[in-house]
Design a protein around this motif. Structure first.
Motif, PDB file in Angstrom:
ATOM      1  N   CYS A   1     -13.625  -7.009  59.978  1.00  0.00           N
ATOM      2  CA  CYS A   1     -13.447  -6.363  61.280  1.00  0.00           C
ATOM      3  C   CYS A   1     -12.320  -5.331  61.233  1.00  0.00           C
ATOM      4  O   CYS A   1     -12.439  -4.245  61.806  1.00  0.00           O
ATOM      5  CB  CYS A   1     -13.168  -7.410  62.347  1.00  0.00           C
ATOM      6  SG  CYS A   1     -14.588  -8.420  62.793  1.00  0.00           S
ATOM      7  N   ALA A   2     -11.226  -5.677  60.561  1.00  0.00           N
ATOM      8  CA  ALA A   2     -10.107  -4.737  60.462  1.00  0.00           C
ATOM      9  C   ALA A   2     -10.526  -3.473  59.723  1.00  0.00           C
ATOM     10  O   ALA A   2     -10.175  -2.353  60.131  1.00  0.00           O
ATOM     11  CB  ALA A   2      -8.931  -5.407  59.750  1.00  0.00           C
ATOM     12  N   LEU A   3     -11.291  -3.620  58.650  1.00  0.00           N
ATOM     13  CA  LEU A   3     -11.723  -2.457  57.872  1.00  0.00           C
ATOM     14  C   LEU A   3     -12.743  -1.634  58.633  1.00  0.00           C
ATOM     15  O   LEU A   3     -12.736  -0.398  58.563  1.00  0.00           O
ATOM     16  CB  LEU A   3     -12.285  -2.920  56.534  1.00  0.00           C
ATOM     17  CG  LEU A   3     -11.272  -3.598  55.607  1.00  0.00           C
ATOM     18  CD1 LEU A   3     -11.971  -4.174  54.379  1.00  0.00           C
ATOM     19  CD2 LEU A   3     -10.171  -2.632  55.174  1.00  0.00           C
ATOM     20  N   LEU A   4     -13.633  -2.293  59.367  1.00  0.00           N
ATOM     21  CA  LEU A   4     -14.586  -1.557  60.195  1.00  0.00           C
ATOM     22  C   LEU A   4     -13.848  -0.769  61.273  1.00  0.00           C
ATOM     23  O   LEU A   4     -14.215   0.372  61.585  1.00  0.00           O
ATOM     24  CB  LEU A   4     -15.587  -2.516  60.829  1.00  0.00           C
ATOM     25  CG  LEU A   4     -16.632  -3.117  59.900  1.00  0.00           C
ATOM     26  CD1 LEU A   4     -17.439  -4.194  60.627  1.00  0.00           C
ATOM     27  CD2 LEU A   4     -17.570  -2.038  59.353  1.00  0.00           C
ATOM     28  N   ALA A   5     -12.812  -1.364  61.855  1.00  0.00           N
ATOM     29  CA  ALA A   5     -12.032  -0.665  62.875  1.00  0.00           C
ATOM     30  C   ALA A   5     -11.310   0.534  62.275  1.00  0.00           C
ATOM     31  O   ALA A   5     -11.338   1.637  62.840  1.00  0.00           O
ATOM     32  CB  ALA A   5     -11.024  -1.628  63.499  1.00  0.00           C
ATOM     33  N   SER A   6     -10.684   0.340  61.132  1.00  0.00           N
ATOM     34  CA  SER A   6      -9.901   1.402  60.510  1.00  0.00           C
ATOM     35  C   SER A   6     -10.762   2.577  60.086  1.00  0.00           C
ATOM     36  O   SER A   6     -10.260   3.692  59.947  1.00  0.00           O
ATOM     37  CB  SER A   6      -9.150   0.846  59.293  1.00  0.00           C
ATOM     38  OG  SER A   6      -8.342   1.836  58.703  1.00  0.00           O
ATOM     39  N   SER A   7     -12.058   2.346  59.879  1.00  0.00           N
ATOM     40  CA  SER A   7     -12.968   3.420  59.434  1.00  0.00           C
ATOM     41  C   SER A   7     -13.989   3.817  60.502  1.00  0.00           C
ATOM     42  O   SER A   7     -14.955   4.507  60.190  1.00  0.00           O
ATOM     43  CB  SER A   7     -13.704   2.972  58.166  1.00  0.00           C
ATOM     44  OG  SER A   7     -14.428   1.769  58.380  1.00  0.00           O
TER      45      SER A   7
END
Length: 329
Positions: free
Chosen positions: A185-191
């Motif tokens: 989720c954090a990586l999806l948010a950051s990208s």
């Protein structure tokens, strides 16, 4: 507003450690080095490994993988990784596979990817997508599958190398620093590029691509106590923009042992949706970093010195980036 489901909130968990020292649970960090929000300090030993700082850059992120290989090949191993957007994804992959065979696997993944693997739609569907979904064009399920299949950990605090992901608060525009919670989720948010992918709801906030607030998350790394940094940008303009930023004199005091080393990125342009040139970019990133490690006298300097000499602002005269900016078709 449409948003990414299944990424709401995060349970409390034991923060990761760096060299036996605890990293606090991270919260929103503002634009300044000394934040007014609940700032987090990472206590690191003087002899601790350096921090890798990875910028955004979309499909130019393949350059970073080549750079990572050259740095690890030279004997460097990060004690922490701070990344934004595609840099956060590459950083998470490196944390999962922090040796040369592991980086080869990351390179192979990049080389295998094509536009349909990321966007999951043919160009002819774009018009229909605009009509049906005015707020974002694509569903990130394809990226989610790649992340879930390639990451070696589920939660950021379980990363073998402490990993910090930087995103952007959609409402305030301020950086959001994530050091715990669901890694995917954090990586999806950051990208989550606004208009391209939907925002992600984390902790009651809508969060989008970190490059909007911190294209090179140096301020965030410094606010965590980093003093020995290797920056892996994807474009000379990113470095020039960072040099132009105001300097926090206290945070950049050379007597504090602060050293920022910037691996010079090649000045190239690749069409945004073109992933078919990743093999070329991997090679360029490796060669650029290798040449720099072998003696290019560019950015191995303190932050204060960098401001004075502008790190050359990558004017195009430096070795490896001379001449007009080429376009890879």
């Amino acid at each position: 507003m449409a948003r990414m489901r299944g990424c709401r909130g995060s349970r409390k968990s034991t923060p990761p450690r760096v060299r036996g020292r605890r990293v606090g649970t991270l919260t929103s960090v503002g634009a300044s080095l000394t934040t007014r929000s609940q700032s987090v300090s990472v206590r690191r030993e003087p002899e601790a490994s350096p921090v890798f700082v990875l910028s955004g850059g979309g499909n130019l992120g393949a350059l970073q993988v080549g750079m990572m290989y050259a740095l690890v090949e030279s004997g460097l191993r990060p004690g922490m990784i701070v990344g934004t957007s595609v840099g956060a994804i590459n950083g998470a992959f490196l944390a999962s596979r922090p040796d040369l065979p592991g980086i080869v696997e990351i390179a192979q993944l990049w080389s295998s990817l094509r536009r349909k693997d990321i966007l999951g739609v043919a160009p002819r569907a774009l018009v229909g997508g605009l009509r049906r979904t005015p707020r974002h064009l694509f569903d990130p399920s394809s990226i989610r599958r790649i992340l879930e299949s390639f990451l070696g950990f589920r939660r950021l605090e379980d990363s073998p190398i402490p990993l910090v992901v930087v995103a952007t608060d959609l409402v305030s525009g301020e950086p959001v620093v994530l050091g715990s919670g669901d890694a995917t989720c954090a990586l999806l948010a950051s990208s989550a590029i606004p208009g391209i992918f939907p925002p992600v709801e984390i902790g009651g906030r809508l969060v989008v691509d970190g490059a909007a607030a911190a294209d090179i998350p140096l301020r965030q790394a410094l606010s965590l106590g980093a003093r020995d940094l290797y920056v892996l940008p994807t474009a000379p303009a990113q470095v020039a923009a960072w040099v132009e930023q105001p300097v926090d004199r206290e945070a950049s005091d050379p007597s504090d042992g602060l050293t920022v080393r910037v691996v010079p990125p090649p000045a190239i342009h690749v069409p945004l949706a073109n992933l078919g040139l990743s093999s070329n970019l991997l090679r360029l990133g490796y060669e650029q970093a290798k040449t720099w490690l072998d003696g290019v006298p560019l950015p191995s300097m303190t932050r204060g010195r960098a401001e004075r000499c502008r790190i050359g602002t990558f004017s195009g005269r430096e070795k490896g980036v001379a001449g007009p900016v080429p376009t890879l078709q």
